[in-house]
Design an enzyme around this catalytic site. Sequence first.
Site, mmCIF file in Angstrom:
data_model
loop_
_atom_site.group_PDB
_atom_site.id
_atom_site.type_symbol
_atom_site.label_atom_id
_atom_site.label_comp_id
_atom_site.label_asym_id
_atom_site.label_seq_id
_atom_site.Cartn_x
_atom_site.Cartn_y
_atom_site.Cartn_z
ATOM 1 N N ASP A 293 60.613 72.446 40.998
ATOM 2 C CA ASP A 293 61.900 71.969 41.514
ATOM 3 C C ASP A 293 62.077 72.471 42.915
ATOM 4 O O ASP A 293 62.090 73.716 43.004
ATOM 5 C CB ASP A 293 63.262 71.976 40.487
ATOM 6 C CG ASP A 293 64.368 71.468 41.055
ATOM 7 O OD1 ASP A 293 64.301 70.195 40.848
ATOM 8 O OD2 ASP A 293 65.121 71.755 41.594
ATOM 9 N N ILE A 294 62.455 71.712 43.917
ATOM 10 C CA ILE A 294 62.683 72.193 45.191
ATOM 11 C C ILE A 294 64.002 72.649 45.280
ATOM 12 O O ILE A 294 64.883 72.471 44.895
ATOM 13 C CB ILE A 294 62.730 71.140 46.134
ATOM 14 C CG1 ILE A 294 61.465 70.384 46.602
ATOM 15 C CG2 ILE A 294 62.935 71.692 47.738
ATOM 16 C CD1 ILE A 294 61.152 69.351 47.024
ATOM 17 N N GLU A 336 63.540 65.458 43.381
ATOM 18 C CA GLU A 336 62.781 66.636 43.980
ATOM 19 C C GLU A 336 62.004 67.462 43.221
ATOM 20 O O GLU A 336 61.952 68.595 43.250
ATOM 21 C CB GLU A 336 63.890 67.567 44.840
ATOM 22 C CG GLU A 336 65.145 68.094 43.914
ATOM 23 C CD GLU A 336 66.063 67.324 43.645
ATOM 24 O OE1 GLU A 336 67.264 67.852 43.128
ATOM 25 O OE2 GLU A 336 66.129 66.020 43.966
#
Length: 457
Positions: A293-294, A336
């Site tokens: 996950d960003i 994302e």
Amino acid sequence: MDATLRHAGRKRALDVRAWPICELRRSLRIFIAAVVLADLAAIAVGLAAFPFQAHNLIAFCVLLACNAATVELTRRSGEPEGVFKDVHTIWELPVIVLLPFVYALVMPIARLALAQWRVRRAPVYRRVFSAAAIGIAYGCASLAFKAFARLALGSSQGPGHHVGAWLGAVTACFVIQWAVNQVLILTAIKAAEPQTNIRQTVFGGESLHNDVTELCVAVLATLAIAMSLLAVVVALPLVTMLQRSFRHSQLLKDARADSKTGLLNAATWERESTAEVARAIRTRTPLAIALLDIDKFKGINDTYGHMVGDQVIKEIAHSLNSLLRDYDLAGRFGGEEFALLLPQTRAVDAFRIAERVRASIAGLRIIAPGASCGEKVHVTVSIGVAALDSGSRREFADLMAAADAALYRAKDGGRDQVQMISTTRGLSAVSSIPRPGGQAAEAPSVFRRPASRAVSS
């Protein structure tokens, strides 16, 4: 207002530094220029020795019209970005074999100019380079065939009484143009995008099958046209059907992929990963799943805009493609969030792969447009890993739940780190130690028993 915009557009068009080709690295610009100049020089030589004959011009115009019809069909279905397979060589191989040298050089220029006008406005330098690279490949093939014809077939370039030898020469001609074209085009692609998988692009099963099919149809079409130009009436519907089949393969590929990143989409990744987990359980081999996950992605979008956010997602996808093994599965799981499946991978190896991915993404150089030559966007990711040890009976849903728990633990632990949970041994690992204020400092990874059995399950 319209006049002002037109004036600004003309001013930008005249500014050489604003041209898309200027964004390329210098070595690639030199390579493109060299290929274009070589093609122009070959055209000049061909025109100097051009033997004008009316029947050759008529044949060229008929084949060009068939090529234009193929371009129009592409217009209806759309031209995808990047390297794709089409059937233009079926109409262009007869030009290479049956007509004077200069026609082979001119045909790709006419076809790509029509594609630029009728299908899609690609950057002009790409069209020019493609036309030049294809022209050089066709020129090499034309010279090779004519040399063979003089040696083995006499003055006639038609099959005559030597059909077997003639078909062999035409096939060799196709292979030569294919090889030269691949070398020139893929050299440019590799220079522009070093992470491109050349082996998969050129020697993938689907790609090779399409190339062989195109070869067979092109050779047969050339033989028929050599006997009578009226054969194009019969060949056109067959070529149209072949083009549709190529498009069908592209549609199937697109249905599996995420349009923005080229990775597997969520549904395809989940389906294939479920099958891999079942296979690992049946064969008692290790496997791991990682969720990525960003960190603070909404802040990137709010600060730099959604265009930069899209660039961040694409750069991360490129990093995954370059770092993972051929048999690993990478997919875009959400806005994302990305998902990785690592077959035949023990817990410790999965952790190291995830840490390598995290470090690579943290080192990405992404520049946001700005007044002072742009600003570097700092991107980090948190990764949760769940490992299926050999002999475990955990299902796909159990692994996903464990990887999701590890991801949230990485987020809570300060982000920019890898957390891992082993589903059978009760072990966990963390790649960094949180600093005060929520920042993660680099530290050697450590394996430990989880504080809560609920998290590790």
